[in-house]
Enzyme design. Structure first.
Site, PDB file in Angstrom:
ATOM      1  N   HIS A 138     -35.395  -7.560  46.483  1.00  0.00           N
ATOM      2  CA  HIS A 138     -35.524  -7.485  47.943  1.00  0.00           C
ATOM      3  C   HIS A 138     -35.912  -6.071  48.410  1.00  0.00           C
ATOM      4  O   HIS A 138     -36.966  -5.857  49.003  1.00  0.00           O
ATOM      5  CB  HIS A 138     -34.184  -7.824  48.610  1.00  0.00           C
ATOM      6  CG  HIS A 138     -33.586  -9.130  48.238  1.00  0.00           C
ATOM      7  ND1 HIS A 138     -34.061 -10.322  48.716  1.00  0.00           N
ATOM      8  CD2 HIS A 138     -32.523  -9.444  47.452  1.00  0.00           C
ATOM      9  CE1 HIS A 138     -33.309 -11.314  48.253  1.00  0.00           C
ATOM     10  NE2 HIS A 138     -32.372 -10.808  47.475  1.00  0.00           N
TER      11      HIS A 138
HETATM   12  C1  BDR Z   1     -30.181  -8.142  50.975  1.00  0.00           C
HETATM   13  O1  BDR Z   1     -28.766  -8.296  50.863  1.00  0.00           O
HETATM   14  C2  BDR Z   1     -28.284  -7.524  49.803  1.00  0.00           C
HETATM   15  O2  BDR Z   1     -27.457  -8.305  49.009  1.00  0.00           O
HETATM   16  C3  BDR Z   1     -29.472  -6.965  49.058  1.00  0.00           C
HETATM   17  O3  BDR Z   1     -29.187  -5.652  48.617  1.00  0.00           O
HETATM   18  C4  BDR Z   1     -30.562  -6.990  50.082  1.00  0.00           C
HETATM   19  O4  BDR Z   1     -30.591  -5.807  50.846  1.00  0.00           O
HETATM   20  C5  BDR Z   1     -30.827  -9.461  50.628  1.00  0.00           C
HETATM   21  O5  BDR Z   1     -30.406 -10.465  51.490  1.00  0.00           O
END
Ligand code: BDR
Ligand code: CA
Length: 313
Positions: free
Chosen positions: A243
């Site tokens: 992500h």
């Molecule tokens: C986001 O939530 C976190 O768990 C990850 O680091 C990312 O920023 C994804 O939904």
């Protein structure tokens, strides 16, 4: 072009860690003025420790790391150990950091940095809940027009939610903060799940990290090995979604991403859809656009960039 000056606001998190490594591997393109930590994936003491572990892994103990808000503006903290493990950085066995945490509060660092630099020269890169950024905007509204841009990971439209059926984690944890940021008028570029769920660490991509021949490559492959078990079980996907590195990759190679300049509003009242990013992808609302909301990524190009850059550390 001189490197772009940024502040990374983060809650590491294995994918946050890779985003930070990518930025620190790219001094030709990115100058990291500081890393500000927020409670999110795990509580603040762990995120501010993990950020320093990552800086040391990158060989950059000179990077300034600040602790910020330890809870969302108006709600109890929701964390994600079920995804990231107990430490937030489960997977590799990395030493505790020696480099210090800065004394200044992260919110004050954000405010002072934006005031100290010429308007339009500092980009904010939030990778977690938007609490620190919203607090800074509330405390010092004069900084909003000084922000060059905000490039953030958060939200979803076609992919809907990953922490509730309607909401993505970062926005869900602090919807009030997200609402402040999305309404602020600062230029926003958003990397939602629609994009990040296409940036999957498949086995060949993970093997490429491990084969880099440096400590960073091994650590990144161990992080994504750990992180992927959750998404594989949940979505049956081919690997861990990276992500947050979409944010730092965008700063280096924006052409890898495509999206639309549209209106995006945050749900802050309904318990059912709390934290939903109501993205007017089809431009049916008549509401004014406030964000470039990405929808696609050239995943092969993204991983080629990441692998090539991480090899430099
Ligand atoms: C986001 O939530 C976190 O768990 C990850 O680091 C990312 O920023 C994804 O939904
Ligand atoms: Ca994150």
């Amino acid at each position: 072009m001189p490197p772009r000056k940024i502040i990374i606001d983060t809650d590491p998190g294995q994918d946050d860690a890779v985003a930070i490594l990518l930025a620190l591997a790219s001094p030709d393109k990115i100058e990291v003025l500081g890393i500000t930590c927020v409670a999110g994936n795990v509580p603040l003491p762990l995120t501010s420790k993990n950020a320093r572990i990552v800086c040391e892994l990158a060989g950059r103990p000179d990077t300034r790391v600040f602790a910020g808000c330890d809870r969302p503006l108006g709600r109890d903290l929701v964390t994600a150990e079920h995804v990231h493990g107990k430490t937030g950085l489960d997977g590799p066995d990395l030493p505790d950091p020696v480099m210090p945490l800065q004394d200044q509060h992260a919110v004050d660092f954000i405010v002072d940095t934006l005031r100290a630099h010429a308007p339009g020269t500092v980009t904010l890169c939030p990778l977690g809940p938007l609490t620190n950024i919203a607090m800074a905007f509330e405390k010092a509204p004069d900084i909003i027009e000084r922000v060059a841009g905000i490039v953030l990971m958060g939200g979803a439209y076609f992919e809907v939610g990953n922490i509730t059926p309607a909401a993505e984690f970062n926005i869900y944890v602090d919807p009030q903060a997200a609402n402040i940021v999305f309404k602020s008028g600062a230029p926003l570029t958003v990397m939602p799940l629609d994009v990040t769920h296409k940036a999957l660490v498949t086995k060949p991509r993970n093997d490429a990290f491990r084969a880099l021949g440096n400590a960073v490559g091994v650590a990144v492959s161990q992080m994504t090995d750990f992180f992927e078990r959750y998404d594989k079980e949940k979505y049956g996907s081919a690997g861990a979604p990276l992500h947050d590195p979409c944010v730092t990759a965008y700063l280096i190679a924006p052409d890898l991403f495509s999206g639309r300049f549209i209106n995006v509003e945050i749900e802050t009242r309904s318990e059912l859809t709390m934290g939903m990013t109501v993205a007017d992808w089809w431009r049916v609302s008549g509401r004014a656009p406030n964000a470039t909301f990405m929808g696609d990524v050239d995943a092969d190009g993204f991983f080629a960039l990441l692998t090539e850059r991480l090899a430099r550390l």
